[in-house]
Design an enzyme around this catalytic site. Structure first.
Site, mmCIF file in Angstrom:
data_model
loop_
_atom_site.group_PDB
_atom_site.id
_atom_site.type_symbol
_atom_site.label_atom_id
_atom_site.label_comp_id
_atom_site.label_asym_id
_atom_site.label_seq_id
_atom_site.Cartn_x
_atom_site.Cartn_y
_atom_site.Cartn_z
ATOM 1 N N ARG A 103 -5.938 42.062 78.886
ATOM 2 C CA ARG A 103 -6.690 41.419 79.974
ATOM 3 C C ARG A 103 -8.159 41.558 79.620
ATOM 4 O O ARG A 103 -8.675 42.675 79.499
ATOM 5 C CB ARG A 103 -6.384 42.081 81.317
ATOM 6 C CG ARG A 103 -7.332 41.653 82.406
ATOM 7 C CD ARG A 103 -6.863 42.000 83.790
ATOM 8 N NE ARG A 103 -5.798 41.096 84.203
ATOM 9 C CZ ARG A 103 -5.382 40.948 85.459
ATOM 10 N NH1 ARG A 103 -5.942 41.637 86.425
ATOM 11 N NH2 ARG A 103 -4.426 40.109 85.752
ATOM 12 N N HIS A 130 -4.740 32.170 82.769
ATOM 13 C CA HIS A 130 -3.866 33.251 83.268
ATOM 14 C C HIS A 130 -2.410 32.761 83.180
ATOM 15 O O HIS A 130 -1.743 32.547 84.190
ATOM 16 C CB HIS A 130 -4.244 33.615 84.709
ATOM 17 C CG HIS A 130 -3.676 34.906 85.189
ATOM 18 N ND1 HIS A 130 -2.984 35.785 84.366
ATOM 19 C CD2 HIS A 130 -3.687 35.494 86.414
ATOM 20 C CE1 HIS A 130 -2.606 36.842 85.073
ATOM 21 N NE2 HIS A 130 -3.013 36.685 86.316
ATOM 22 N N GLN A 133 0.782 34.484 85.026
ATOM 23 C CA GLN A 133 0.905 34.237 86.469
ATOM 24 C C GLN A 133 1.656 32.923 86.723
ATOM 25 O O GLN A 133 2.507 32.839 87.614
ATOM 26 C CB GLN A 133 -0.488 34.181 87.108
ATOM 27 C CG GLN A 133 -0.464 33.874 88.589
ATOM 28 C CD GLN A 133 0.196 34.966 89.423
ATOM 29 O OE1 GLN A 133 -0.115 36.141 89.248
ATOM 30 N NE2 GLN A 133 1.103 34.599 90.306
ATOM 31 N N ASP A 225 -6.944 30.410 95.070
ATOM 32 C CA ASP A 225 -7.300 31.670 94.396
ATOM 33 C C ASP A 225 -8.678 32.078 94.925
ATOM 34 O O ASP A 225 -9.374 31.275 95.574
ATOM 35 C CB ASP A 225 -7.326 31.434 92.874
ATOM 36 C CG ASP A 225 -7.606 32.700 92.074
ATOM 37 O OD1 ASP A 225 -7.447 33.813 92.614
ATOM 38 O OD2 ASP A 225 -7.994 32.575 90.889
ATOM 39 N N CYS A 265 -2.059 33.725 93.706
ATOM 40 C CA CYS A 265 -1.744 34.713 92.659
ATOM 41 C C CYS A 265 -1.959 36.140 93.128
ATOM 42 O O CYS A 265 -1.372 37.067 92.575
ATOM 43 C CB CYS A 265 -2.586 34.428 91.422
ATOM 44 S SG CYS A 265 -4.360 34.420 91.753
ATOM 45 N N ARG A 293 6.550 37.953 88.796
ATOM 46 C CA ARG A 293 5.811 38.383 87.600
ATOM 47 C C ARG A 293 6.717 39.255 86.730
ATOM 48 O O ARG A 293 6.741 39.134 85.501
ATOM 49 C CB ARG A 293 4.543 39.176 87.976
ATOM 50 C CG ARG A 293 3.460 38.386 88.678
ATOM 51 C CD ARG A 293 2.797 37.365 87.759
ATOM 52 N NE ARG A 293 2.211 37.959 86.567
ATOM 53 C CZ ARG A 293 0.973 38.469 86.510
ATOM 54 N NH1 ARG A 293 0.187 38.442 87.567
ATOM 55 N NH2 ARG A 293 0.490 38.970 85.381
#
Ligand code: CP
Ligand code: NVA
Length: 310
Positions: A103, A130, A133, A225, A265, A293
């Site tokens: 990350r 991402h 996700q 988001d 998310c 996930r």
């Protein structure tokens, strides 16, 4: 040495591979015991330059459930924090472990890891993408809709990493995507163009605008988001002003299909990008998404290490 399979943007998967991954994720969720020893003796290194709850815990639990092991490496705790290069780090780690997940802030950092790693590198979020996700998001929508083909997702808010990955992942799944951002916060044109090419192969469309109500009209799924992503905390006050009118609230959801679902998310900021009423309401599937996930990433780990049934 064969070139390892990486997962940096999601574009590394063909249409059929992404569909296969989602089928595998459904089976892993239904019959986890079948996969209990699949990664016995394998290790995943997890580098984090930014904070995480879901990514860290779902990858660590997922490796454990597959019989393997995961190592949490905070960037400040390893020598990257003292200036060791990304490429030297990748070279060293790939002598010890079977997979690397990272990350990062700059997307170029995961590209550099992948360029020098001998083992698969997974993007656990960069400023640009991402993709992990979105695997969970697609699994969640498939659970609700059955087939994803021809469904439409409306994304409202910042043209950020989440928006980019949803464009690519949903288009690859045969969905249409409509995006509404404030002026000045649009998605990158090259990523919109790539999504358009993927969607058009299915006769689906990618539409971008600055009009949340028109974007949500008739949608099967509504996604938002945070307005200020990790690393943009200093811009929070300005973004609150710039994103006025872009909150997903009950009035906006009323433009979607009556049985539309709401996705996020997480982490969510209730009262900013989404009202508490929608976030915690009957259309919200946010905790199924978070759970998925785990299942979707277990499928990804198996696919990248080719530990899947042929
Ligand atoms: N959605 C997501 O990636 O959450 P974390 O930041 O908690 O990992
Ligand atoms: N866009 C958000 C996603 C968090 C999972 C961020 O980058 O902070």
């Amino acid at each position: 040495m064969t070139t390892p399979r990486h997962f940096l943007t999601g574009d590394e998967l063909s249409v059929s591979e992404q569909a296969r991954l989602l089928t595998l994720a459904h089976d892993i969720k239904a019959r986890p015991e079948r996969y209990r020893r699949r990664l016995e003796g394998r290790t995943l290194a997890m580098i984090f330059q930014k904070k995480s709850t879901r990514t860290r815990v779902s990858f660590e639990a997922g490796m454990f459930q597959l019989g393997g092991h995961a190592l949490f490496l905070g960037a400040d705790d390893i020598q990257i924090g003292r200036g060791e290069t990304i490429s030297d780090t990748a070279r060293v780690l790939s002598r010890y472990v079977d997979l690397i997940m990272a990350r990062v802030y700059a997307h170029a950092d995961v590209e550099e890891l992948a360029a020098t790693s001998r083992v698969p590198v997974i993007n656990g979020l960069s400023d640009l993408h991402h993709p992990c996700q979105v695997l969970a998001d697609l699994q969640t929508m498939a659970e609700r809709f059955g087939s994803l083909h021809g469904r439409r997702l409306a994304y409202i808010g910042d043209g950020n990493n989440m928006a980019h990955s949803l464009l690519l992942g949903c288009a690859r799944a045969g969905m249409s995507v409509s995006v509404a951002t404030p002026s000045g916060y649009e998605c990158q044109a090259a990523i919109v163009g790539r999504a358009r090419a993927l969607a058009s192969a299915f006769g689906q469309t990618i539409v971008t605008s600055h009009d949340p109500a028109a974007t949500v009209k008739g949608a099967d799924a509504v996604y938002t988001d945070v307005w200020a992503s990790m690393g943009q905390e200093d811009e929070h006050a300005r973004r609150l002003r710039d994103f006025a009118g872009f909150q997903v609230d009950a009035a906006l959801m009323a433009h979607a299909q009556p049985d539309a679902i709401f996705l996020h998310c997480l982490p969510a900021h209730r009262g900013e990008e989404v009202s508490a009423e929608v976030c915690d309401g009957p259309q919200s599937v946010i905790f199924d998404e978070a759970e998925n996930r785990l299942h979707a990433q277990k499928a990804l780990l198996l696919l990248l290490l080719e530990e899947v049934d042929s």
